[in-house]
Write a protein that holds these residues in place. Sequence first.
Motif, PDB file in Angstrom:
ATOM      1  N   LYS A 221      39.702  35.178  34.387  1.00 46.26           N
ATOM      2  CA  LYS A 221      39.127  34.462  35.532  1.00 46.26           C
ATOM      3  C   LYS A 221      39.289  35.276  36.810  1.00 46.26           C
ATOM      4  CE  LYS A 221      38.573  29.873  37.433  1.00 46.26           C
ATOM      5  NZ  LYS A 221      38.750  28.431  37.159  1.00 46.26           N
ATOM      6  N   ALA A 222      40.463  35.900  36.982  1.00 45.27           N
ATOM      7  CA  ALA A 222      40.688  36.739  38.157  1.00 45.27           C
ATOM      8  C   ALA A 222      39.709  37.909  38.180  1.00 45.27           C
ATOM      9  CB  ALA A 222      42.129  37.261  38.153  1.00 45.27           C
ATOM     10  N   THR A 223      39.501  38.516  37.019  1.00 44.60           N
ATOM     11  CA  THR A 223      38.549  39.630  36.927  1.00 44.60           C
ATOM     12  C   THR A 223      37.145  39.178  37.299  1.00 44.60           C
ATOM     13  OG1 THR A 223      39.850  40.666  35.172  1.00 44.60           O
ATOM     14  CG2 THR A 223      37.544  41.350  35.368  1.00 44.60           C
ATOM     15  N   TYR A 224      36.757  38.011  36.810  1.00 37.79           N
ATOM     16  CA  TYR A 224      35.431  37.450  37.116  1.00 37.79           C
ATOM     17  C   TYR A 224      35.228  37.368  38.631  1.00 37.79           C
ATOM     18  CZ  TYR A 224      31.805  33.872  37.655  1.00 37.79           C
ATOM     19  OH  TYR A 224      30.685  33.191  38.037  1.00 37.79           O
ATOM     20  N   TYR A 225      36.187  36.766  39.324  1.00 41.37           N
ATOM     21  CA  TYR A 225      36.031  36.600  40.778  1.00 41.37           C
ATOM     22  C   TYR A 225      36.159  37.926  41.516  1.00 41.37           C
ATOM     23  CZ  TYR A 225      35.884  31.548  40.331  1.00 41.37           C
ATOM     24  OH  TYR A 225      35.499  30.261  40.014  1.00 41.37           O
ATOM     25  N   ASN A 226      36.947  38.866  40.990  1.00 41.20           N
ATOM     26  CA  ASN A 226      37.015  40.196  41.607  1.00 41.20           C
ATOM     27  C   ASN A 226      35.659  40.877  41.579  1.00 41.20           C
ATOM     28  OD1 ASN A 226      39.694  40.253  42.399  1.00 41.20           O
ATOM     29  ND2 ASN A 226      40.427  41.141  40.487  1.00 41.20           N
ATOM     30  N   VAL A 227      34.988  40.788  40.433  1.00 38.60           N
ATOM     31  CA  VAL A 227      33.664  41.407  40.288  1.00 38.60           C
ATOM     32  C   VAL A 227      32.683  40.827  41.301  1.00 38.60           C
ATOM     33  CG1 VAL A 227      31.663  41.621  38.759  1.00 38.60           C
ATOM     34  CG2 VAL A 227      33.958  42.042  37.867  1.00 38.60           C
ATOM     35  N   LEU A 228      32.786  39.524  41.549  1.00 42.71           N
ATOM     36  CA  LEU A 228      31.882  38.860  42.492  1.00 42.71           C
ATOM     37  C   LEU A 228      32.356  38.982  43.941  1.00 42.71           C
ATOM     38  CD1 LEU A 228      30.935  35.578  40.587  1.00 42.71           C
ATOM     39  CD2 LEU A 228      29.778  37.780  40.593  1.00 42.71           C
ATOM     40  N   GLY A 229      33.532  39.590  44.123  1.00 41.43           N
ATOM     41  CA  GLY A 229      34.048  39.742  45.478  1.00 41.43           C
ATOM     42  C   GLY A 229      34.600  38.459  46.069  1.00 41.43           C
ATOM     43  N   LYS A 230      34.908  37.499  45.219  1.00 44.01           N
ATOM     44  CA  LYS A 230      35.470  36.219  45.676  1.00 44.01           C
ATOM     45  C   LYS A 230      36.995  36.280  45.543  1.00 44.01           C
ATOM     46  CE  LYS A 230      31.382  33.448  44.556  1.00 44.01           C
ATOM     47  NZ  LYS A 230      30.869  32.244  43.862  1.00 44.01           N
ATOM     48  N   TYR A 231      37.617  36.894  46.554  1.00 45.44           N
ATOM     49  CA  TYR A 231      39.031  37.225  46.424  1.00 45.44           C
ATOM     50  C   TYR A 231      39.962  36.022  46.596  1.00 45.44           C
ATOM     51  CZ  TYR A 231      37.250  41.964  46.590  1.00 45.44           C
ATOM     52  OH  TYR A 231      36.559  43.107  46.328  1.00 45.44           O
ATOM     53  N   ASN A 232      39.529  35.009  47.356  1.00 38.04           N
ATOM     54  CA  ASN A 232      40.367  33.810  47.466  1.00 38.04           C
ATOM     55  C   ASN A 232      40.506  33.119  46.114  1.00 38.04           C
ATOM     56  OD1 ASN A 232      41.197  33.542  50.291  1.00 38.04           O
ATOM     57  ND2 ASN A 232      39.012  33.353  50.737  1.00 38.04           N
TER      58      ASN A 232
END
Length: 282
Positions: A221-232
């Motif tokens: 899940k963290a990787t998913y949001y990192n890819v999208l630039g959603k760091y929060n």
Amino acid sequence: MGKRHKNSRLWAVALGLLALAALCVSAAAQENTAKYWIAKGDDLFFNKSNPLEALESYEKAIQINPDNMTAWNGKSMVLDTLSVQTYSKILNLSETKLAKNPQDIEALQTSAMALASLGNREESNQFLKKAIDVYDQEIKDNPKNATAWFLKAGLISILNGSEEAISAYDKVIELNGSKMIDALITKGNILLNLGRYNESIDTIDKAIQLDPENPSVWYEKATYYNVLGKYNESLDAYEMITKLEPEKASAWLFKGNVLKALGRQTDADAAYAKAKELGHQE
């Protein structure tokens, strides 16, 4: 005269000892240079056919001068040679096993890996196909063999691309066996790499619902949001990971990276310090 002669001999001995000491100091000084260890590595590798000791020499040169390109080139050269020797040995062992049992799945997969590493992709693919055939037979004998489906999916992904493997992972998920979470995580990663983001997060969230204390699903899940630039959102996932694995250095390191991306440098430094305390080396 006797006394003078005796004194002369004492002086000679003293001078000899001083000369010997100077040589020892000189040798020690040489050993503290990257140039010395590179030359020693070259000699061990090219003249004495001793790659393991050569590798140690290049490593010592790098310790003295981490930016010495010649030392790094020497290390790379030795590692390449050792890799070729290792893979050749693996192929010989696999060949022996396959002579006894042509369907030895470990030997088939190991041969495929070794050949791919040696750059022989075409022959590697032939072994992959044979391994898939073995799993197909296992599935034919037992259609509910989730492990066979899962391992087959991994080989299909290597051979034909990730998208073709999705149906096999779906079968693992359908069977709801011990490999279900692994299949969901892998499928979620494949969908993410394919840019099918909504499907990816749905798959990851399903894995979290089924196994909320599994760090691997939170990493995904963290990787998913990192890819999208959603760091929060990524930080929320790493908060959970560091609760689940508080003694894992890499968890704190990745958390620090996300905090840094959010501009929270003080918090990032604290996370990096924790990672270092747990054994992370920069």
